[in-house]
Design a protein around this motif. Structure first.
Motif, PDB file in Angstrom:
ATOM      1  N   ARG A 247       0.827  -1.207   0.000  1.00  0.00           N
ATOM      2  CA  ARG A 247       0.000   0.000   0.000  1.00  0.00           C
ATOM      3  C   ARG A 247       0.868   1.268   0.000  1.00  0.00           C
TER       4      ARG A 247
ATOM      5  N   LEU B 288      -0.271   6.434   6.648  1.00  0.00           N
ATOM      6  CA  LEU B 288      -1.134   5.289   6.387  1.00  0.00           C
ATOM      7  C   LEU B 288      -1.597   4.745   7.736  1.00  0.00           C
TER       8      LEU B 288
ATOM      9  N   THR C 288      -6.087   7.884  -1.462  1.00  0.00           N
ATOM     10  CA  THR C 288      -5.700   8.763  -0.362  1.00  0.00           C
ATOM     11  C   THR C 288      -6.619   9.990  -0.334  1.00  0.00           C
TER      12      THR C 288
ATOM     13  N   ARG D  99      -0.283   3.927  12.803  1.00  0.00           N
ATOM     14  CA  ARG D  99      -0.083   4.657  11.557  1.00  0.00           C
ATOM     15  C   ARG D  99       1.390   4.619  11.161  1.00  0.00           C
TER      16      ARG D  99
ATOM     17  N   GLY E 116      -3.917   7.621   3.939  1.00  0.00           N
ATOM     18  CA  GLY E 116      -4.431   6.335   3.500  1.00  0.00           C
ATOM     19  C   GLY E 116      -4.922   5.530   4.690  1.00  0.00           C
TER      20      GLY E 116
END
Length: 745
Positions: A106, A115, A145, A164, A200
């Motif tokens: 990802r 993320l 995103t 994250r 994301g």
């Protein structure tokens, strides 16, 4: 460039740090580094980081000279990171197996500034609770995103650093760092989201957030919880500095602030009753100070009512509402308990048994004063005089003669006690009286559930081995090996401990996570191994003669462990073939485990060089007469290593055992000597004398350095001086004393 730098701060997490590091390094993805920051931890966290660094070049330890706290420790790791992304993982949490390739894919596909990944709360009782991911994103969030202003509901995900993965250059460019103090995640996570251009969300569980029974700040009362206000003040100062770019987010951020304040206030494990009025007053002040001019999204229902009471500063009404809600919850729980317990009256029988009468006698004795001289000793569920308690008893007789030592023993084992040892028989009135009135209670297992921990009494848990297989709470993950265990009762027994004796740092680490409680650890060596460390050649010759072993015979002791998942198991082992490999001077002693599979054949002269010693009461005798130990996953290897003699690990079912029972330690990867995984291989080790080869000798020396450094013959003395004579040195000679406590923020 390295894709991900893991920053792992470590402070008093020695019991969990190995699992954390293994969960990162064992991922099927190698483009990573680990910056392990030892925040001047008083335990062995720093040594664990150094150990991992020595065998994996991806691990880079940093040792701090003084404790700086979680936020600054993360900053230090961030400054040393070289990865494109940084993942801050706390030393007591761990990654989900196989998650990292998905995270990396990802990151590479979308190149986000941040993320967010999903997590579960992993409670100490093996219960997992999901995050708010599905509530915040009822529909899958997708791979695209976004900016926070486009999806402000993202702020309702837990505001921690570890859920994250953040682009390192983004943090540098926006000068985003952690502040000191508790609740340091607040002033980092929310600003990072507000500043990010590309956020994301990966709705895959990637991290286990450990909910510790002891040691977490979220379960610690005190006034440091007021530090949450300073962290939120930092958030709003940043918003003021950034101006119009984030102004439209102010209502949502404000709502999160009030939600967080009320969460802290409503947690009775954080804010003591006497602090709550002042805490509420500060919430009211911040409400008025930071309330957006155009209002904010006030939640509905009871939560909305709380917000309105905060706005009005009505503490008494707020407190009454809280008490009413708690009373209602308690009533509902009580109803559920009653429904589970109630049985028809006809099914209950009112019979007064002898056991019930004795328990009443015990409760009556509890009302009498403690006997200030009485120390009660037990071992292996009252099987007799043995193990660490026996060594402590002997040392106490010499060093603390004012202490009256009494042993608990089963009736059928009375004749095994040494002459002159005072005892009570389990189940008798004298037994209950001693349990009720003893000042000291010493055991290598737990006393029964009915035993009360009286004020002024001291419970000493000595344990009975360095753990290879998982123990305590860790057994919850391996239900085959935990059949019939009641973990709630286990923890109530553990809460009685005042002291826990360990033989090495490894044991300390494993017991800390297997038995989380507030006891003090005495890392001083194993008292039962004093005899091994101090044994003389004359004593060994005498023992060999008593067992009918000649001075020139080569003695091999075979001592396997117990397998709960295989009742009645016997290893693939042919004694006659092994004796043939040993030659004419060979003698084989076989000892089954003391638990369910104990084979108590009669003692007698060895037949053809084979002698069953399963019923021999003192295993230390057998260690002393043996020239070689053959074992599998038994803690016997750690004790026998004190003698610095050859050890062979015979592990024909290692993979099945580790999967079914669970292990802390891999004796094939870090063996105490030579290793055989099948019987032909075992025979060849003896035929070729590879048990004494240079690699085997070197492995044994490494093993001894790690596990036997404290077994110098004076462990029992150290225990007696601390527990019975209240000698409190900062660092006991030959060992370390550690108390349970709360993690630094």
């Amino acid at each position: 460039m390295t894709l991900i730098s893991f920053v792992v701060p470590a402070f008093k997490v020695q019991g969990y740090l190995r699992e954390c590091l293994d969960s990162i390094l064992d991922q099927p993805y190698a483009d990573l580094e680990v910056i392990g920051v030892d925040d001047a931890s008083p335990d062995d966290s720093g040594e664990i980081l150094a150990e991992y660094a020595a065998r994996d070049p991806r691990v880079h330890p940093v040792r701090l000279a003084e404790n700086v706290g979680l936020g600054p420790a993360r900053n230090i790791g961030l400054d040393r990171a070289v990865g494109e992304y940084v993942w801050f993982v706390d030393g007591d949490d761990w990654l989900v197996a196989g998650c990292l390739p998905h995270v990396a894919d990802r990151l590479l596909a979308t190149r986000p500034d941040a993320l967010i990944v999903d997590h579960v709360r992993a409670h100490w009782n093996n219960v997992g609770t999901r995050s708010a991911m599905r509530d915040v994103f009822p529909e899958p969030p997708g791979e695209a995103t976004f900016r926070l202003r486009d999806r402000p509901e993202t702020m309702r995900l837990l505001h921690t650093a570890w859920n994250r993965v953040v682009r390192r250059q983004f943090l540098v460019d926006r000068e985003l760092r952690f502040a000191p103090g508790w609740y340091e995640d607040v002033s980092f996570s929310y600003p990072a989201l507000m500043a990010a251009e590309r956020i994301g969300v990966l709705d895959r569980v990637c991290l286990n957030y450990r909910q510790r029974r002891t040691g977490a700040i979220t379960r610690t009362r005190g006034d440091r919880h007021f530090e949450v206000f300073a962290q939120w003040h930092r958030v709003f100062r940043l918003m003021d500095r950034w101006g119009p770019a984030v102004e439209e987010l102010r209502p949502a951020v404000f709502e999160r602030m009030i939600w967080h304040y009320l969460t802290v206030l409503g947690n009775g494990e954080r804010t003591a009753p006497e602090l709550r009025p002042a805490f509420f007053a500060q919430i009211h002040a911040d409400f008025n100070r930071f309330r957006p001019p155009g209002g904010y999204p006030v939640p509905g229902g009871v939560e909305g009512l709380k917000h309105r009471l905060v706005a009005a500063g009505r503490w008494r009404t707020f407190s009454a509402l809280r008490a009413a809600n708690q009373a209602g919850d308690a009533a509902r729980r009580s109803v559920r308990r009653v429904r589970r317990r109630v049985l028809p009256v006809a099914r209950r029988t009112a019979r007064v048994t002898r056991n019930a009468a004795l328990r009443e006698y015990y409760r009556a004795e509890l009302r009498r004063p403690l006997d200030p001289t009485l120390a009660l000793f037990a071992a292996y569920w009252y099987r007799g005089y043995a193990c660490n308690p026996a060594a402590v008893y002997a040392a106490a007789r010499a060093l603390a003669p004012q202490v009256r030592g009494v042993w608990i023993v089963r009736r059928d084992r009375v004749d095994t006690l040494p002459p002159g040892v005072e005892y009570v028989v389990a189940g008798t009135p004298a037994y209950y009286r001693a349990l009720a009135r003893a000042r000291w209670l010493v055991n290598n297992v737990n006393f029964p559930d009915f035993v009360r921990k009286r004020p002024g009494s001291v419970h000493l848990q000595t344990h009975h081995g360095t753990p290879v297989k998982v123990m305590g709470l860790d057994q919850q993950r391996y239900p085959v090996g935990a059949m019939g265990m009641n973990f709630a009762k286990l923890l109530r027994r553990v809460d009685r401990w005042d002291y826990s004796v360990t033989s090495n740092s490894f044991s300390t680490q494993m017991w800390e996570r297997a038995y989380p409680a507030a006891y003090t650890t005495l890392e001083v060596g194993y008292p039962r191994n004093d005899r091994l460390a101090l044994a003389t050649p004359e004593e060994i010759r005498k023992l060999r003669a008593e067992l009918g072993i000649g001075p020139d015979e080569r003695v091999v002791l075979y001592a396997p462990t117990h397998r709960e998942h295989l009742p009645g198991w016997r290893p693939p082992f042919d004694p006659d073939r092994l004796l043939d490999a040993l030659g004419p001077a060979g003698r084989l002693l076989m000892r089954s485990h003391y638990f369910h599979d104990r084979d108590r054949r009669p003692r007698g002269p060895a037949a053809g060089g084979l002698l069953d010693v399963s019923s021999h009461d003192r295993v230390e005798d057998l260690y002393l007469v043996a020239d070689v130990l053959v074992t599998d996953y038994s803690s016997a290897m750690f004790d026998y290593a004190v003698l610095d003699r050859p050890i062979v690990v015979y592990a024909p079912d290692w993979e099945a055992y580790r999967v079914a029972r669970g292990v802390y330690f891999d004796p094939l990867a870090e063996p105490p000597g030579a290793v055989a995984v099948d019987f032909p291989g075992l025979l060849e080790l003896f035929r070729s004398d590879a048990i004494r080869s240079t690699p085997a000798e070197q492995a044994r020396q490494r093993f001894r350095a790690r596990f036997c450094a404290l077994d110098d013959g004076h462990a029992a003395e150290r225990v007696v001086r601390r527990v019975f004579l209240d000698d409190r040195p900062g660092r006991p000679a030959g060992g370390v004393e550690r108390s349970g406590g709360v993690d630094a923020p």
